[in-house]
Scaffold this motif. Structure first.
Motif, short mmCIF file in Angstrom:
data_model
loop_
_atom_site.label_atom_id
_atom_site.label_comp_id
_atom_site.label_asym_id
_atom_site.label_seq_id
_atom_site.Cartn_x
_atom_site.Cartn_y
_atom_site.Cartn_z
N GLU A 72 -25.20 -4.39 3.78
CA GLU A 72 -25.41 -5.56 2.92
C GLU A 72 -24.47 -5.56 1.73
O GLU A 72 -24.09 -6.61 1.22
N ILE A 73 -24.05 -4.38 1.28
CA ILE A 73 -23.11 -4.28 0.15
C ILE A 73 -21.69 -4.57 0.63
O ILE A 73 -20.95 -5.35 0.02
N ALA A 74 -21.30 -3.97 1.77
CA ALA A 74 -19.97 -4.23 2.34
C ALA A 74 -19.81 -5.71 2.69
O ALA A 74 -18.73 -6.28 2.50
N ALA A 75 -20.87 -6.34 3.16
CA ALA A 75 -20.81 -7.76 3.52
C ALA A 75 -20.53 -8.63 2.31
O ALA A 75 -19.80 -9.63 2.40
N VAL A 76 -21.07 -8.28 1.15
CA VAL A 76 -20.81 -9.02 -0.09
C VAL A 76 -19.32 -8.95 -0.42
O VAL A 76 -18.69 -9.96 -0.75
N VAL A 77 -18.75 -7.75 -0.33
CA VAL A 77 -17.34 -7.57 -0.66
C VAL A 77 -16.46 -8.32 0.33
O VAL A 77 -15.53 -9.04 -0.06
N GLU A 78 -16.74 -8.17 1.61
CA GLU A 78 -15.93 -8.86 2.62
C GLU A 78 -16.00 -10.38 2.45
O GLU A 78 -14.98 -11.07 2.54
N ALA A 79 -17.19 -10.91 2.18
CA ALA A 79 -17.34 -12.35 1.98
C ALA A 79 -16.51 -12.84 0.80
O ALA A 79 -15.90 -13.91 0.85
N LEU B 17 -13.71 -11.43 -0.30
CA LEU B 17 -12.30 -11.40 0.12
C LEU B 17 -11.95 -12.65 0.92
O LEU B 17 -10.89 -13.24 0.74
N LEU B 18 -12.85 -13.05 1.80
CA LEU B 18 -12.60 -14.20 2.67
C LEU B 18 -12.74 -15.54 1.94
O LEU B 18 -12.13 -16.53 2.35
N ALA B 19 -13.49 -15.57 0.86
CA ALA B 19 -13.82 -16.83 0.17
C ALA B 19 -12.61 -17.58 -0.35
O ALA B 19 -12.58 -18.81 -0.31
N ARG B 20 -11.59 -16.90 -0.84
CA ARG B 20 -10.43 -17.57 -1.44
C ARG B 20 -9.18 -17.46 -0.58
O ARG B 20 -8.08 -17.79 -1.04
N ASP B 21 -9.36 -17.01 0.67
CA ASP B 21 -8.24 -16.96 1.61
C ASP B 21 -7.71 -18.38 1.81
O ASP B 21 -8.49 -19.33 1.94
N ALA B 22 -6.40 -18.52 1.80
CA ALA B 22 -5.71 -19.81 1.96
C ALA B 22 -5.85 -20.70 0.72
O ALA B 22 -5.43 -21.86 0.75
N VAL B 23 -6.43 -20.18 -0.36
CA VAL B 23 -6.50 -20.90 -1.62
C VAL B 23 -5.66 -20.17 -2.66
O VAL B 23 -4.67 -20.70 -3.16
N ASP B 24 -6.04 -18.93 -2.97
CA ASP B 24 -5.32 -18.12 -3.95
C ASP B 24 -4.35 -17.14 -3.30
O ASP B 24 -3.46 -16.62 -3.96
N TYR B 25 -4.55 -16.87 -2.03
CA TYR B 25 -3.74 -15.89 -1.31
C TYR B 25 -3.91 -16.10 0.19
O TYR B 25 -4.84 -16.80 0.63
N ARG B 26 -3.02 -15.50 0.93
CA ARG B 26 -3.14 -15.45 2.40
C ARG B 26 -3.58 -14.04 2.73
O ARG B 26 -2.87 -13.07 2.49
N LEU B 27 -4.79 -13.92 3.26
CA LEU B 27 -5.37 -12.63 3.61
C LEU B 27 -4.82 -12.19 4.97
O LEU B 27 -5.04 -12.86 5.97
N ILE B 28 -4.10 -11.08 4.98
CA ILE B 28 -3.44 -10.61 6.19
C ILE B 28 -4.28 -9.54 6.88
O ILE B 28 -4.56 -9.64 8.08
N GLU B 29 -4.66 -8.52 6.15
CA GLU B 29 -5.50 -7.43 6.67
C GLU B 29 -6.44 -6.98 5.57
O GLU B 29 -6.12 -7.10 4.39
N TRP B 30 -7.59 -6.41 5.96
CA TRP B 30 -8.51 -5.82 5.00
C TRP B 30 -9.40 -4.80 5.70
O TRP B 30 -9.57 -4.84 6.92
N CYS B 31 -9.93 -3.92 4.90
CA CYS B 31 -10.87 -2.92 5.40
C CYS B 31 -11.75 -2.47 4.24
O CYS B 31 -11.24 -2.00 3.22
N VAL B 32 -13.06 -2.64 4.38
CA VAL B 32 -14.01 -2.19 3.39
C VAL B 32 -14.53 -0.83 3.84
O VAL B 32 -15.28 -0.74 4.80
N MET B 33 -14.08 0.21 3.17
CA MET B 33 -14.47 1.59 3.47
C MET B 33 -15.70 1.95 2.64
O MET B 33 -16.11 1.19 1.77
N PRO B 34 -16.33 3.12 2.87
CA PRO B 34 -17.55 3.46 2.12
C PRO B 34 -17.39 3.52 0.60
O PRO B 34 -18.34 3.21 -0.13
N ASN B 35 -16.21 3.90 0.10
CA ASN B 35 -16.05 3.98 -1.36
C ASN B 35 -14.78 3.30 -1.88
O ASN B 35 -14.45 3.43 -3.04
N HIS B 36 -14.07 2.58 -1.01
CA HIS B 36 -12.87 1.86 -1.44
C HIS B 36 -12.56 0.71 -0.49
O HIS B 36 -13.17 0.59 0.57
#
Length: 194
Positions: A80-87, A89-108
């Motif tokens: 549930e915490i990783a989902a908040v972070v990923e959401a 990242l995806l929220a401003r894709d194609a608005v403020d930046y083009r999101l190419i790759e991402w990975c939410v690890m346990p502490n980074h």
């Protein structure tokens, strides 16, 4: 897209940042408790005397190894915490930046983006960390610093550097022993790309 162009170097005190629109950048940011100050100081001491660019490269390698070791509370291990972070990242894709790759690890978190011309990298990162820190702290029933103040950014120098960054981000959960295949990791771009 990979040349330096005009200088966009900035610093908020600790790390220098290259802030230039339309540059592909790899950004890493981590939880406040994942890299203790004594570890940062030790790595700096042990790598500062290395010749040329070897010190910076070795320092980055050691920092990544430390993060991958899973130090700290690893709040991002909770779905549930990783989902908040990923959401976020995806929220401003194609608005403020083009999101190419991402990975939410346990502490980074690792992100590869191309910043849009009207945006600034520091604002993009602030818009990731600010809201997610508040929401995640609330979900965890805690207060205080959620994210480490700084972030690491690295602009892509050429196509080989770009390919290495893509591979690194996709393979990070496998390398850290969290899954067997990149697409198996729940909070990363590899599951959507394969």
């Amino acid at each position: 897209v990979y040349d330096m162009g005009s200088s966009g170097w900035r610093s908020r005190g600790y790390l220098p940042h290259f802030d230039s629109p339309e540059k592909v950048q790899m950004i890493t940011f981590h939880l406040a408790d994942s890299l203790p100050r004594h570890v940062l100081e030790m790595i700096a001491r042990e790598t500062e005397a290395l010749p040329g660019g070897q010190g910076k490269a070795e320092s980055q390698r050691r920092l990544q190894a430390w993060l991958d070791s899973g130090y700290g509370a690893c709040h991002l291990r909770r779905s549930e915490i990783a989902a908040v972070v990923e959401a976020q990242l995806l929220a401003r894709d194609a608005v403020d930046y083009r999101l190419i790759e991402w990975c939410v690890m346990p502490n980074h978190v690792h992100v590869l983006i191309e910043v849009e011309p009207a945006s600034e990298l520091w604002r993009v990162v602030k818009n990731w960390k600010g809201p997610t820190g508040l929401i995640c702290n609330r979900l965890l029933g805690r207060s205080g610093e959620f994210w480490f103040r700084e972030y690491h950014d690295r602009f892509m120098r050429d196509e080989a550097h770009y390919r290495n960054a893509v591979s690194y981000i996709r393979m990070n959960p496998v390398k850290a022993g969290l899954c067997n295949h990149p697409a198996d990791w729940m909070f990363g771009s590899a599951r959507l790309r394969e």
